[in-house]
Scaffold this motif. Sequence first.
Motif: not given
Length: 379
Positions: A23-52
């Motif tokens: 494994p990569s030092p200091g990187r959780h094995p599930a980091q790729d999965l979490l990064d994908a979740i955060f990208v989706v949530l971040g995109g939705l947050g930005i769109l919601s901010l623009v709509v508001s």
Amino acid sequence: DLADAVRLRLERADAPVSFVLTPSPGRHPAQDLLDAIFVVLGGLGILSLVVSGFLVANTIAVILTQQTRQIGVMMAVGASRLDIVTLFLGLVGAYAALALLIGVPGAILGGRGLAVFVTGLVNLDPGPLVVDGRAIALMAVVGLAVPLAASLVPVLRGTGVTVHAAIRYTGVAETYGHGRLDRVIAAIHGLPRPVLLALRNAFRRKGRLALTLAALAFGSAVAMTVFTVRDGLLAEMRATFAYFHYDVQVDLARPVRSEAATAVVRTVPGVAAAEAWQYATALRLRPDGTESGALTVFGFPADVRTVRPTIETGRWLISGEGRALVVTANLLQDEPDLRLGDTVRLKVRGRTADFTLVGTIRSPTMQPALYMSDGSLGE
């Protein structure tokens, strides 16, 4: 390099190595999965901010339009433009503060629920609820700054009229009816009168119409994004579950005869069928003399029924076929030179053998895998 050196030393000492993970030092094995979740949530947050922001701007524009004459009266009795701008921005700030009182507790509870869900996926304990002051400060800044910034342009535009123009304002722009679009709409006939009135009224204030359409467009984009991500996730889950066509998987600590193991399992009440798989760790010996990372290879029995692969290229394994190999499509990301019909040299359990690549299948998991008959793996 260190892991490979340890593996080679163990294999020279006749100690089989079933799996190597670096494994990569200091990187959780599930980091790729979490990064994908955060990208989706971040995109939705930005769109919601623009709509508001569009909703705030549109609401303030409507309020200013309705109170244009009142603005003119206030100017007539001595109010400056700065006084009126401050008045409306204060109104926006007060509503934003009330929204924060509702939104911050909801955000804390929602964030806690998300943390519990995500940490449960990776088998972690989220621990006690801790409210980060920086997150509260960020929500306060965004919750106040976005409405004020979104309403600044319509407030400045609405308060930039003269006293005379504001008092004699009738709700229709003085330039309405002189533009080319206005003349085209005015020339439309044959429709019911309510439809004509609604159509002409929609284009009476084109700026407000643009804000409304932009808010609706971004709102629809947010809704479509949410449903698309949800449907895509569910489709991926259905495809994964369709591949694993069984209910229970049992890993044995030591090798046993497959016939004896499956015979015992079939005696358990409720068991409809049982199959034995083999698995091992393999290394691809590339033509340039280098080795791949550790790969998981599965040996399936003839006419395997516990998996339902989705073929992408080539074909699936044929019963009784020796030295045929099928790989998951994501393996080609690490081994891009592989093509159907190629000879693939693998080192499995300390032995080197050549296999023919006959097909690629849809990847049921994030980890790449190789498939062959159990006879080929046991050779």
